[in-house]
Design an enzyme around this catalytic site. Structure first.
Site, PDB file in Angstrom:
ATOM      1  N   GLN A 139      66.276  73.999  23.210  1.00 21.27           N
ATOM      2  CA  GLN A 139      66.014  72.722  22.840  1.00 21.27           C
ATOM      3  C   GLN A 139      64.639  72.752  22.007  1.00 21.27           C
ATOM      4  OE1 GLN A 139      63.955  69.539  25.382  1.00 21.27           O
ATOM      5  NE2 GLN A 139      65.922  68.510  25.326  1.00 21.27           N
TER       6      GLN A 139
ATOM      7  N   GLY B 235      68.777  68.239  36.669  1.00 24.31           N
ATOM      8  CA  GLY B 235      67.357  68.681  36.101  1.00 24.31           C
ATOM      9  C   GLY B 235      66.950  69.274  37.678  1.00 24.31           C
ATOM     10  N   ARG B 236      66.431  68.487  38.512  1.00 26.06           N
ATOM     11  CA  ARG B 236      65.337  68.771  39.509  1.00 26.06           C
ATOM     12  C   ARG B 236      66.098  69.630  40.478  1.00 26.06           C
ATOM     13  NH1 ARG B 236      63.026  62.779  40.217  1.00 26.06           N
ATOM     14  NH2 ARG B 236      64.860  62.371  39.064  1.00 26.06           N
TER      15      ARG B 236
ATOM     16  N   TYR C  80      58.916  61.469  21.677  1.00 26.49           N
ATOM     17  CA  TYR C  80      58.465  62.598  21.090  1.00 26.49           C
ATOM     18  C   TYR C  80      58.633  62.459  19.560  1.00 26.49           C
ATOM     19  CZ  TYR C  80      57.600  64.727  25.717  1.00 26.49           C
ATOM     20  OH  TYR C  80      57.090  65.031  26.920  1.00 26.49           O
TER      21      TYR C  80
ATOM     22  N   ARG D 185      69.762  65.396  21.876  1.00 29.10           N
ATOM     23  CA  ARG D 185      69.500  64.626  22.966  1.00 29.10           C
ATOM     24  C   ARG D 185      68.727  63.417  22.655  1.00 29.10           C
ATOM     25  NH1 ARG D 185      65.744  65.673  28.475  1.00 29.10           N
ATOM     26  NH2 ARG D 185      67.131  64.999  29.838  1.00 29.10           N
TER      27      ARG D 185
END
Length: 367
Positions: free
Chosen positions: A104, A324-325, A185, A232
Site C-alpha cells: 500500500q 484488520g484488528r 492522507y 483504497r
C-alpha cells in the site's frame, strides 16, 4: 465446530485481476509501528506477515513512498535500496507460506511534523490548512505541523515519488500495489473540498480535485499493468486531522469511481463508514450505491464480523471482506472463521510499538 464454508463462498478461491486468491478474506493494511530503523522492514516483520499468509490477500501496512511522505515514526518506507531488500524478505516468506501480498503506497501529506520531514521542512498539502491532532516521533507524541501548499510545478514530482515506489514494490517481490487514496492522507486531501482550496487545475471542481488520484493511478498502472493495481478510498472517514467529508460525497466519489473504471483495476477497497470506529454513514450518502458503480472486484472494510460478511456477500454487496484488528491477534483468522472457533481480542496497548510481544507471539487456535 461449524463448517462455515457450507454457508458462504468467502472461503473459496477468487481472482482479483491477475492475482489469484485462495479465499475472499483479506488482511487489511494495519499500521503497527514496530521497530523499523530507517524505515527498513526486518525479520520480525517477515515473520508477522508469513504467520498470516492464509489470508486470500495481505495488504501490507501503509508504506511511505518517500522521506517527504512520512508522518509517523517506526513506519516502513519503500524509497531506498535497504527498504526494498527488507521488503523482499517479507514477500519471500509470505510466498513460501503460500500467501499473496500487495504494497500500500502512502504519502501522508499534511499529517506530519517538521521533526519527521527532511531538513525540518514543513509537510506538504494541497493547501495550507492546519490539521488537528498529534503524531508520533522518536521523542513521543507532538502536534502535527502547519503544512505548506504544493506549487503546481511540484506535483509532477509527487507523481514521480509514487512511480519510483511502485517500481520498488515490484523489485521487492510484491504481487501488486494498492493506491492509498483514503483516510485523509495526501491524495484524499486533494479530493476533499474541506482540505483542497486550490485555484489551479488541481482544485475547485470535482474533476480537478480528483485529478491527482487519477494521475497517480495512471502512473502506477503504466508500471504494473491494470490487473495488479487496486485502490483504497474512504469517502466519509474523518481521521488524520479530523478532516470533514467532502461537501458532495456522492458527486465526488461517484465521479471518481466512474473514472477509475477506465483502468479496469484489480480491485477497489472501501472503508464503509469511519475507519476503525463506526459504520454510521452521513445522511445523503449511500456507500453501496457508490461501490456498485465500480466494474471490478470490491473489498468491503470496517467493523465486519463473519455474520455481516456472509450476509453482505449473499446479497452480492461485496466480493471480498477485509479484516484488520482481528488479524492482529488471530494469525490463523481464516481457519478460525471457517470452523467457528473463538477469536482472540488484542488489547489496545499491543497495537502500536514494541517488539515481538503482541506482534508475532499470538498462538494459533485449538480446532
Amino acid at each position: 465446530m461449524t463448517d462455515n464454508s457450507t454457508r458462504t463462498d468467502l472461503f473459496s478461491p477468487m481472482e482479483m485481476g491477475a492475482i489469484k486468491l485462495a479465499n475472499r478474506i483479506v488482511m487489511a493494511p494495519v499500521t503497527r509501528s514496530r521497530y523499523c530503523e530507517d524505515g527498513i522492514p526486518n525479520e520480525l516483520h517477515a515473520t508477522y506477515y508469513a504467520q498470516r499468509a492464509s489470508a486470500g490477500l495481505i495488504i501490507a501496512e501503509a508504506t511511505n513512498i518517500s522521506p517527504q511522505g512520512r508522518g509517523y515514526a517506526a513506519t516502513p518506507g519503500i524509497w531506498s535500496e535497504e527498504q526494498v531488500a527488507g521488503w523482499k524478505k517479507v514477500t519471500d516468506l509470505v510466498h513460501a507460506a503460500g500467501g499473496k501480498i500487495v504494497s500500500q503506497l502512502w504519502h501522508v501529506g499534511r499529517f506530519s511534523s517538521v521533526e519527521l520531514q527532511p531538513n525540518g521542512e514543513a509537510p506538504v498539502a494541497p493547501s495550507a490548512v492546519q490539521a488537528e491532532g498529534n503524531t508520533y516521533t522518536v521523542d513521543g507524541f507532538v502536534p502535527v505541523s502547519m503544512p505548506r501548499a504544493l506549487e503546481t510545478d511540484e506535483i509532477p514530482g509527487i507523481i514521480e515519488q509514487y512511480r519510483i515506489a511502485a517500481r520498488n514494490a515490484m523489485r521487492a517481490g510484491f504481487d501488486g500495489v494498492e493506491v492509498h487514496s483514503a483516510n485523509s492522507y495526501l491524495l484524499d486531501q486533494f479530493l476533499r473540498d474541506s482540505t483542497n482550496k486550490r485555484t489551479d487545475h488541481y482544485g475547485g471542481s470535482i474533476e480537478n480535485r480528483a485529478r491527482l488520484t487519477l494521475e497517480v493511478t495512471a502512473a502506477i498502472v503504466e508500471i504494473w499493468g491494470n490487473d495488479r493495481v487496486g485502490i483504497r478510498l474512504s469517502p466519509v472517514t474523518p481521521d488524520a486531522g479530523n478532516t470533514p467529508p467532502d461537501s458532495n460525497v456522492m458527486g465526488l466519489y461517484g465521479y471518481l469511481v466512474d473514472q477509475l473504471n477506465q483502468f479496469d483495476l484489480a480491485y477497489m477497497h472501501f472503508v464503509e463508514g469511519a475507519t476503525a470506529t463506526t459504520r454510521e454513514i452521513p445522511a445523503g450518502v449511500d456507500m453501496d450505491a457508490l461501490s456498485a458503480r465500480f466494474h471490478g472486484p470490491y473489498i468491503g472494510n470496517n467493523n465486519y464480523d463473519l455474520e455481516m460478511a456472509i450476509e453482505r456477500r449473499s446479497e452480492d454487496l461485496i466480493d471480498a471482506v477485509a479484516f484488520g484488528r482481528y488479524f492482529i491477534s488471530n494469525p490463523d483468522l481464516v481457519e478460525r472463521l471457517r470452523v467457528g472457533a473463538e477469536l482472540t481480542i488484542a488489547p489496545g496497548e499491543s497495537y502500536y510499538g514494541g517488539g515481538a510481544k503482541g506482534y508475532t507471539d499470538w498462538p494459533k487456535g485449538n480446532y
